[in-house]
Design an enzyme around this catalytic site. Structure first.
Site, short mmCIF file in Angstrom:
data_model
loop_
_atom_site.label_atom_id
_atom_site.label_comp_id
_atom_site.label_asym_id
_atom_site.label_seq_id
_atom_site.Cartn_x
_atom_site.Cartn_y
_atom_site.Cartn_z
CB SER A 1 -8.06 19.74 -6.88
OG SER A 1 -7.84 18.78 -5.85
N GLY A 2 -10.77 18.79 -7.78
CA GLY A 2 -11.69 17.67 -7.84
C GLY A 2 -13.11 17.99 -7.42
N GLY B 1 -14.28 18.50 -4.48
CA GLY B 1 -14.34 19.59 -3.52
C GLY B 1 -14.37 20.95 -4.19
CE1 TYR C 1 -10.54 6.97 -0.26
CE2 TYR C 1 -11.87 5.26 -1.30
CZ TYR C 1 -11.63 6.60 -1.02
OH TYR C 1 -12.50 7.55 -1.49
#
Length: 322
Positions: free
Chosen positions: A13-14, A16, A176
């Protein structure tokens, strides 16, 4: 004709997936490694409809689990796969403190430790002149305004347990940002060790570079946001960033960032380029990362800690030796 093989973490997804699509269109065979195998199977089907049978496959891995990462390494080794590229793309951001079975903070474990171990385990499967790409983020740089907490890493053992400098507190956004600084410390130390490994061999060396996608709405990082914020992230902001990208390159879209990530594997001009950083703010041309990211001693300290936490030994990787 046999396809070159790229292993891509989090490719279902996204950003990637868009990178995987670009690689498959360029004739590569993409191996997606992800925890969500159902999503990966669907992504493989989509790519095969577009690019033909055999352009993609999926394997399972939980990057937060050293046992799972080792199982993936054994699977790739048992298949005798020769990798032309390894793209460390998968990442997560969480809102509450979560620890792995080994006691490591989840963000640090998945975003850094898992990729650290995977790369080391697969060094022997990487072909000469293959490319490793480590996906970082502009939030690693305290000098940039990102709307996120500024990366702050003091004691590495505390970082591994809490994601930040405070042993008694947790901020998911700070965890993060810190993990993304660790990504670059890892990439630059990996480059130094690969250079030593290649010296005197005469063979083209394996390269590694850091890459940064920009702020990319609909990329999946908002999974734990409140419902209203997720809606804005997934449906409103993509149009805004599409309009602003020509003027603010640090704002990007999946359709722009995915192919830019694939370029790190495909572009002949990047052959032999290693130990560099390619951020969205420079329109994915080489540019400096943060001052802290070039701290060699901190990078070496992180490498040693990571080897200890993952149980990496010289039997696992020729890069494990200090």
């Amino acid at each position: 004709m046999e396809r070159d093989v790229a292993l891509l973490t989090g490719g279902n997804s996204g950003i990637g997936f868009e990178a995987a699509r670009s690689l498959a269109r360029a004739g590569w065979r993409v191996v997606m490694a992800s925890r969500n195998r159902e999503a990966s199977l669907e992504a493989v089907r989509r790519l095969e409809r577009e690019c033909g049978a055999g352009c993609a496959e999926e394997l399972g891995v939980d990057l937060a689990s050293p046992a799972s990462v080792r199982a993936l390494g054994k699977e790739i080794d048992s298949r005798g796969l020769s990798l032309g590229a390894l793209v460390c793309n998968a990442g997560l951001q969480v809102s509450r403190l979560q620890r792995t079975a080994e006691g490591h903070e989840l963000t640090f474990a998945a975003n850094h430790l898992g990729h650290f171990l995977l790369v080391n385990l697969l060094i022997g499967r990487l072909a000469p002149a293959s490319r490793i790409v480590v996906v970082a983020s502009g939030v690693h740089d305290p000098a940039q305004f990102t709307g996120m907490p500024k990366a702050a890493v003091s004691d590495f053992d505390v970082l591994a347990a809490t994601g930040g400098p405070d042993p008694d507190g947790f901020d998911g956004r700070l965890a993060y940002a810190n993990s993304k600084l660790c990504n670059l410390w890892f990439a630059y130390e990996l480059d130094r060790r690969l250079s030593v490994l290649a010296s005197g061999s005469g063979a083209p060396r394996i390269t590694v570079n850091g890459w940064e996608p920009g702020l990319v709405p609909a990329s999946g990082l908002a999974r734990e946001y409140p419902a209203a914020a997720r809606w804005v992230w997934n449906w409103v902001l993509p149009g805004v960033t599409r309009a602003l990208h020509p003027f603010l390159p640090g704002l990007s879209t999946l359709a722009l960032s995915g192919p830019a990530l694939a370029r790190m594997v495909l572009d002949p001009a990047l052959g032999g380029v290693s130990g560099k950083y390619f951020p969205s703010t420079a329109r994915w041309r080489e540019a400096p990362s943060s001052r802290d990211s070039y701290d060699v001693e901190r990078a070496r300290e992180l490498w040693r800690l990571s080897a200890r936490l993952t149980g990496l030994s010289p039997a696992d990787s020729p890069l494990a030796r200090d």
